[in-house]
Design an enzyme around this catalytic site. Sequence first.
Site, mmCIF file in Angstrom:
data_model
loop_
_atom_site.group_PDB
_atom_site.id
_atom_site.type_symbol
_atom_site.label_atom_id
_atom_site.label_comp_id
_atom_site.label_asym_id
_atom_site.label_seq_id
_atom_site.Cartn_x
_atom_site.Cartn_y
_atom_site.Cartn_z
ATOM 1 N N SER A 92 0.694 -0.953 -0.434
ATOM 2 C CA SER A 92 -0.223 -0.068 0.155
ATOM 3 C C SER A 92 0.751 1.463 -0.187
ATOM 4 C CB SER A 92 -0.902 0.052 1.475
ATOM 5 O OG SER A 92 -1.364 1.204 1.849
ATOM 6 N N TYR A 118 -0.110 0.130 11.000
ATOM 7 C CA TYR A 118 -0.800 -0.244 8.931
ATOM 8 C C TYR A 118 0.611 0.082 8.151
ATOM 9 C CZ TYR A 118 -3.393 -0.621 5.096
ATOM 10 O OH TYR A 118 -3.066 -0.504 3.913
#
Length: 245
Positions: A92, A118
């Site tokens: 990501s 994350y």
Amino acid sequence: MPYWIFPRVELAELDLINLESIDTFAERFLDTGRQIDILINNAGIMVPPLTRDSRGYESQFATNHLGHFQLTARLWPALIKAGNARVVSVSSSGIVLGGVEFDDPNYEHHPYDKWKAYGQSKSANALFAVSLDRLGYSHGIRAFSVHPGAIYTDLSRFLSEEELGGLDFGNDLKTEAQGAATSVWCATSSILNDMGGVYCLDVDIAQAVSTPEEMPGVLPWAIDPEAADRLGKLSEQLTGVKFGE
């Protein structure tokens, strides 16, 4: 047991934060004797409240990275059997939030930050491709990591409407089909036949950049070979799983 949803497609249950679920899934597949030509490690969670798995590991690191690490290791014989398999790890642009905190990856000694956690897990996905490609090269296995783009899916379920509204995706916003395109490209393109360990976005190999301000691209801490090796050793230690065993 797997069941058919339409011809030649099977669906089987797998929970990446559950060790027994991963092993059961892999054992059932290996028992079929089939090879794996393409493995896309696509599942994940994003910015939940602090949650830990049965071992006490932070849930984003445990699910997004360690779960895929264990799954890939367990399926290694089937990947080797293919002779020219590809493994794609979905990362990501969250790598911009930081690399792997090797001294405290599970937030045992400093306050939990859901966004940094994350980012750590997504950087780990990219580093995993670097180390896996070197590990698999002699077996014909090549590995890639992918930033699919920003896509509105259930991945954002832990975000409030205010948090979601405050995110600026700019030109990165994609449809689900567009978001899948780079993963499919990495899994199938002949352009990548002699490549591996690279981070890709927008159906291309990403440009290496030095700072977050230069994004889009891939940052040093997500492709550093030494960090990839260190993560591999840490992952073996935390999961108790090694490739080829």
